[in-house]
Design a protein around this motif. Structure first.
Motif, PDB file in Angstrom:
ATOM      1  N   ARG A 120       0.831  -1.225   0.000  1.00 24.01           N
ATOM      2  CA  ARG A 120       0.000   0.000   0.000  1.00 24.01           C
ATOM      3  C   ARG A 120       0.861   1.270   0.000  1.00 24.01           C
ATOM      4  O   ARG A 120       0.502   2.278  -0.600  1.00 24.01           O
ATOM      5  N   TYR A 135      -1.871  14.375  -5.007  1.00 31.03           N
ATOM      6  CA  TYR A 135      -2.498  13.588  -3.928  1.00 31.03           C
ATOM      7  C   TYR A 135      -3.973  13.284  -4.217  1.00 31.03           C
ATOM      8  O   TYR A 135      -4.450  12.201  -3.892  1.00 31.03           O
ATOM      9  N   GLY A 139      -5.414   9.623  -4.512  1.00 35.22           N
ATOM     10  CA  GLY A 139      -6.524   9.253  -3.628  1.00 35.22           C
ATOM     11  C   GLY A 139      -7.682   8.654  -4.412  1.00 35.22           C
ATOM     12  O   GLY A 139      -8.273   7.642  -4.011  1.00 35.22           O
ATOM     13  N   ILE A 144      -8.775   6.257  -1.470  1.00 36.41           N
ATOM     14  CA  ILE A 144      -8.501   6.745  -0.108  1.00 36.41           C
ATOM     15  C   ILE A 144      -8.513   8.279  -0.096  1.00 36.41           C
ATOM     16  O   ILE A 144      -8.488   8.901  -1.158  1.00 36.41           O
ATOM     17  N   SER A 145      -8.516   8.852   1.117  1.00 34.84           N
ATOM     18  CA  SER A 145      -8.558  10.323   1.204  1.00 34.84           C
ATOM     19  C   SER A 145      -7.184  10.923   0.912  1.00 34.84           C
ATOM     20  O   SER A 145      -6.170  10.220   0.980  1.00 34.84           O
ATOM     21  N   ASN A 148      -4.830  10.540   3.758  1.00 33.40           N
ATOM     22  CA  ASN A 148      -4.261   9.196   3.815  1.00 33.40           C
ATOM     23  C   ASN A 148      -3.107   9.042   2.815  1.00 33.40           C
ATOM     24  O   ASN A 148      -2.111   8.396   3.106  1.00 33.40           O
ATOM     25  N   LYS A 150      -1.169  11.435   1.861  1.00 33.32           N
ATOM     26  CA  LYS A 150      -0.070  12.200   2.452  1.00 33.32           C
ATOM     27  C   LYS A 150       0.704  11.327   3.445  1.00 33.32           C
ATOM     28  O   LYS A 150       1.933  11.264   3.405  1.00 33.32           O
ATOM     29  N   ILE A 151      -0.040  10.630   4.286  1.00 30.69           N
ATOM     30  CA  ILE A 151       0.589   9.761   5.297  1.00 30.69           C
ATOM     31  C   ILE A 151       1.349   8.620   4.625  1.00 30.69           C
ATOM     32  O   ILE A 151       2.502   8.330   4.959  1.00 30.69           O
ATOM     33  N   ARG A 152       0.723   7.995   3.654  1.00 29.89           N
ATOM     34  CA  ARG A 152       1.356   6.839   2.983  1.00 29.89           C
ATOM     35  C   ARG A 152       2.653   7.233   2.287  1.00 29.89           C
ATOM     36  O   ARG A 152       3.647   6.513   2.349  1.00 29.89           O
TER      37      ARG A 152
ATOM     38  N   GLU B   6       5.000  14.459   7.841  1.00 30.74           N
ATOM     39  CA  GLU B   6       4.005  14.322   6.758  1.00 30.74           C
ATOM     40  C   GLU B   6       3.799  15.662   6.052  1.00 30.74           C
ATOM     41  O   GLU B   6       3.692  15.715   4.831  1.00 30.74           O
TER      42      GLU B   6
END
Lengths: 174, 183
Positions: A120, A135, A139, A144-145, A148, A150-152, B6
């Motif tokens: 992922r 992003y 997404g 996904i949002s 999310n 950004k985090i990944r 992040e």
């Protein structure tokens, strides 16, 4: 209604390099990348409704690659488990060890690092770095949002930096 | 306060908008730790960018020829489409078809008559001999009536057949009636 031959040709010519590159970086295997790529284009070829433009076709193909590659990832995981089990019960022979070494050497350091991070995270960073998507687009493709995504991407970069650092240290010790 | 990793990663991807972008830019000029973090990210990113995928052209050509094959299959019209069938299955299908056809023909011939033979007479005309059960005489007559508007029909009853009268004839009944009549 079927996709017009001209439209298909255009999409095949324009998008094949990108889809091939993405497939390779997702799977880390040239043959698998080709299979994924061909399968995606066959699905597009068999599609009943044409897509409005080349950009939509690109997103659609990337989404197809993402879906097929997930199956490939599951298969690879099972194979890896089986190989580990086999290695424990019977150590590698000189021939198979050589084959493994050659295979490992042909895959680059970066691709090996990509292979080591979870699917992922890999998917998100590959779409960012090799497809140049933003992003929002990532997404939409991954379902996904943006938060999310950004985090990944951040976690993927963190892991990659760590793996590459460890590898560099390991090489310098040898 | 330092921004999270992040946020720095998103800043690198040009995904931080408006005033926050300016705030981060200013912060990076002052905070060495954050500058180091973002430099590390840039380095990873550059390494990823240096990584090239294997040449795609041979693979693209293979895909093209495969798809061209698919296209030619697609263009074959429905009536010209070929179906691959194992030889034993095809032979069995043909045999089944022959048996079915033959039995249908026999059944259609045997619906009205159990046995039929055709003889050509010296005069040139044909004689059709039909053997049918006598218990279904009414059906035989009806069938012959339908099929033989211009043909000569001879019904030959079996020689050993013994006829017997069923019921009473009307004349007998009339005589009986007259005899019993009281004038």
């Amino acid at each position: 209604m079927k996709i017009d031959q001209g439209l298909f040709e255009e999409a095949y010519e324009t998008l094949y390099p990108l889809i091939h590159k993405l497939s390779y970086h997702i799977t880390g295997d040239v043959e698998q990348a080709e299979d994924l790529c061909h399968e995606a284009f066959i699905k597009y070829f068999e599609r009943k409704k044409p897509l409005p433009d080349i950009n939509q076709t690109k997103y659609w193909l990337i989404r197809v690659v993402k879906n097929i590659s997930l199956n490939y990832e599951k298969k690879k995981f099972r194979q890896r488990k089986a190989i580990e089990k086999l290695k424990r019960s019977a150590p590698l022979t000189a021939d198979s060890a050589e084959h493994e070494y050659i295979k490992k050497e042909t895959i680059s350091r970066i691709q090996r690092a990509l292979d080591k991070i979870p699917y992922r995270l890999r998917m998100a960073v590959v779409l960012k770095e090799y497809a140049g998507l933003n992003y929002k687009e990532i997404g939409a493709i991954l379902g996904i949002s943006e938060g999310n995504v950004k985090i990944r991407i951040f976690r993927a970069r963190q892991r990659l930096a760590q793996i590459l650092k460890e590898e560099t240290e390991h090489v310098s010790w040898r | 306060m330092c921004p999270g990793g992040e946020t720095l990663s998103a800043y690198l991807d040009n995904e931080v908008e408006g005033p926050w972008k300016k705030v981060i830019e200013e912060h990076l000029t002052l905070c060495l730790s954050c500058k180091h973090k973002i430099d590390e990210m840039i380095f990873t990113r550059e390494q990823l960018a240096l990584e090239s995928a294997p040449d795609f052209r041979a693979s693209q050509e293979r895909g093209r020829s495969y798809l061209a094959g698919l296209n030619s299959i697609e263009q074959v019209s429905f009536w010209r489409r070929r179906v691959a069938l194992p030889l034993p299955a095809a032979a069995a299908a043909v045999l089944l078809l022959i048996i079915l056809g033959f039995s249908t023909l026999l059944l259609s011939l045997h619906t009205d008559y159990r046995f039929m033979s055709i003889r050509t007479q010296p005069s040139g005309s044909s004689e059709v001999l039909v053997t049918a059960p006598i218990d279904d005489l009414e059906r035989i007559l009806k069938s012959l009536e339908l099929n033989s508007s211009r043909q000569e029909i001879i019904i030959q009853l079996p020689k050993e057949l013994n006829f017997f009268v069923v019921g009473e004839a009307e004349m007998f009944r009339a005589a009986e009636y007259k005899r019993n009549k009281v004038w």
